[in-house]
Design an enzyme around this catalytic site. Structure first.
Site, PDB file in Angstrom:
ATOM      1  N   PRO A 156      -5.594  -1.997  -9.858  1.00 54.68           N
ATOM      2  CA  PRO A 156      -6.152  -1.803  -8.515  1.00 54.68           C
ATOM      3  C   PRO A 156      -5.693  -2.901  -7.564  1.00 54.68           C
ATOM      4  CG  PRO A 156      -7.865  -1.682 -10.196  1.00 54.68           C
ATOM      5  CD  PRO A 156      -6.643  -2.211 -10.862  1.00 54.68           C
TER       6      PRO A 156
ATOM      7  N   CYS B 296      -6.297  -3.923  -3.426  1.00 54.81           N
ATOM      8  CA  CYS B 296      -6.932  -3.622  -2.145  1.00 54.81           C
ATOM      9  C   CYS B 296      -5.890  -3.448  -1.050  1.00 54.81           C
ATOM     10  CB  CYS B 296      -7.905  -4.740  -1.766  1.00 54.81           C
ATOM     11  SG  CYS B 296      -9.380  -4.805  -2.805  1.00 54.81           S
TER      12      CYS B 296
ATOM     13  N   ALA C 129     -10.295  -1.508  -5.446  1.00 53.66           N
ATOM     14  CA  ALA C 129     -11.736  -1.735  -5.469  1.00 53.66           C
ATOM     15  C   ALA C 129     -12.405  -0.929  -4.368  1.00 53.66           C
ATOM     16  CB  ALA C 129     -12.039  -3.223  -5.291  1.00 53.66           C
TER      17      ALA C 129
ATOM     18  N   GLN D  53     -11.427   2.202  -9.125  1.00 55.34           N
ATOM     19  CA  GLN D  53     -12.258   1.061  -9.502  1.00 55.34           C
ATOM     20  C   GLN D  53     -13.481   1.011  -8.589  1.00 55.34           C
ATOM     21  OE1 GLN D  53     -11.311  -3.148  -8.467  1.00 55.34           O
ATOM     22  NE2 GLN D  53     -10.959  -3.395 -10.661  1.00 55.34           N
TER      23      GLN D  53
ATOM     24  N   TYR E 272     -16.871 -11.177  -7.835  1.00 55.57           N
ATOM     25  CA  TYR E 272     -17.693 -10.222  -7.114  1.00 55.57           C
ATOM     26  C   TYR E 272     -19.024 -10.049  -7.851  1.00 55.57           C
ATOM     27  CZ  TYR E 272     -13.380  -9.639  -4.542  1.00 55.57           C
ATOM     28  OH  TYR E 272     -12.253  -9.886  -3.790  1.00 55.57           O
TER      29      TYR E 272
ATOM     30  N   ARG F 127     -13.132  -4.037 -15.888  1.00 62.61           N
ATOM     31  CA  ARG F 127     -12.326  -5.238 -15.683  1.00 62.61           C
ATOM     32  C   ARG F 127     -13.279  -6.423 -15.539  1.00 62.61           C
ATOM     33  NH1 ARG F 127      -7.541  -6.094 -11.069  1.00 62.61           N
ATOM     34  NH2 ARG F 127      -6.138  -7.190 -12.480  1.00 62.61           N
TER      35      ARG F 127
ATOM     36  N   ARG G 251       1.536  -6.534  -8.263  1.00 66.07           N
ATOM     37  CA  ARG G 251       2.520  -6.927  -7.254  1.00 66.07           C
ATOM     38  C   ARG G 251       3.932  -6.490  -7.609  1.00 66.07           C
ATOM     39  NH1 ARG G 251       0.474 -13.055  -6.600  1.00 66.07           N
ATOM     40  NH2 ARG G 251      -0.282 -12.576  -8.688  1.00 66.07           N
TER      41      ARG G 251
END
Length: 365
Positions: free
Chosen positions: A23, A25, A57, A100, A182, A230, A326
């Site tokens: 995932p 963002c 996310a 996610q 988070y 995760r 990435r």
């Protein structure tokens, strides 16, 4: 046969290879709904050659967003927008696509990275944040409200509702976000959880609320589809989450019926000395969980961009799956190119086959 390009079962879902797009963002939603950017982004990832794609996310509540630009699944309009995207993808690709689900906790109400990345001001629409304790992420960030039992009940119900919407939208998998500082990660870490009730103190107590959410999500999500989580193997600072605690959390998730465990790290404190310049720097966390729960499917992630390194990790049994992020943004055909590097068929869509490496004059000489 390359081990990386062998099939692997995640519960009821069988992947054609061990490569997973992690995932990432995009900070490009409007009112939580995906936009045209997401159509092209998800579509190109679905054609990447990976065995599984997991969408960024996604907030289960408005206050659970990291930024105002995050996608969400707290209403039916958002679910319909995702359903439209998936319906389009299915006309040209059968790659499994997951999503996610998360809550940003004390790291919510911030600006997108290219808009400064810091906490929102009142005039920019800042909202109340929540966490296990009234401790801000940084001194200049919002101080969250310490969550009450009622707040926790609200979050549990929100995860359940978001899971049902994800199912209705047509997703093949959901991933519970319990990493990167988070909300659920905040409960797990003694650095952010200073509670003195049943949800703080011991590792067992700190895991109580995250496991409550995990159980509710597992029960709300169809058994005919895959579910994973995760979570962090380390906070990278003294006094943070211990690896043995992460291992125990992974074992508990596996016991709840989670089909895979995705090991990441960091994000719970600013400026932690994370060795992110070292390829595969988080693999040891995945390996530790795999050794403790050998029947679980374990995913390694973190600066794994060399196909041969990815192959070695899977072939050695350190992990079952390799998540890339990435590297795929940089090269949307990373998995196709990895196949060539490992002596496998490139696997391009027929529309692109004439551009495959096998058709380049002199390639490989």
């Amino acid at each position: 046969m390359s081990r990386l390009f062998s099939p692997h079962a995640l519960g009821p879902l069988t992947l054609r290879n061990r490569i997973v797009v992690a995932p990432m963002c995009q900070y490009s939603a409007i009112d939580g709904a995906p936009q045209p950017w997401h159509h092209q982004h998800i579509g190109r990832l679905a054609l990447s050659g990976a065995g599984l794609v997991i969408i960024e996310a996604t907030g289960v509540t408005p206050e659970g967003r990291i930024t105002p630009d995050d996608v969400g699944l707290w209403n039916d309009e958002q679910a319909q927008a995702f359903a439209d995207i998936l319906r389009g993808v299915r006309t040209y690709c059968d790659t499994p696509i997951g999503i996610q689900l998360g809550h940003a906790g004390r790291k919510a109400s911030t600006a997108a990275p290219w808009k400064g990345g810091g906490p929102l001001a009142a005039e920019d629409g800042a909202w109340t944040t929540y966490g296990p304790s009234a401790l801000p992420f940084r001194e200049d960030w919002h101080t969250p409200l310490e969550m009450t039992e009622a707040d926790m009940n609200h979050v549990v119900a929100a995860f359940e509702a978001a899971a049902r919407r994800a199912d209705q939208a047509g997703f093949d998998l959901v991933e519970l976000h319990a990493a990167h500082g988070y909300l659920l990660s905040e409960f797990l870490s003694p650095l952010s959880n200073r509670r003195t009730d049943a949800y703080g103190g011991s590792a067992e107590n700190r895991a109580r609320f995250p496991l409550r959410v995990a159980k509710a999500l597992r029960e709300a999500w169809p058994r005919t589809k895959a579910v994973g989580a995760r979570f962090n193997g380390s906070d990278w600072v003294e006094g943070g989450v211990a690896l043995e605690e992460a291992v125990a959390f992974g074992q508990a998730l596996h016991g709840l019926g989670y089909d895979y465990l995705h090991l990441s790290s960091g994000g719970n404190v600013p400026r932690a000395p994370i060795p992110g310049d070292q390829p595969g720097y988080q693999v040891r966390f995945a390996e530790a969980v795999k050794q403790a729960a050998p029947q679980a499917s374990v995913m390694a992630v973190g600066m794994i961009f060399d196909p041969h390194q990815a192959e070695a990790i899977v072939a050695s049994g350190q992990a079952d799956l390799i998540a890339v992020a990435r590297a795929v943004l940089d090269d949307p055909n990373w998995a196709h190119h990895a196949a060539v590097a490992l002596g496998q068929d490139e696997g391009l869509p027929p529309q692109y086959e004439r551009a495959g490496k096998a058709h380049w004059p002199g390639y490989g000489r």
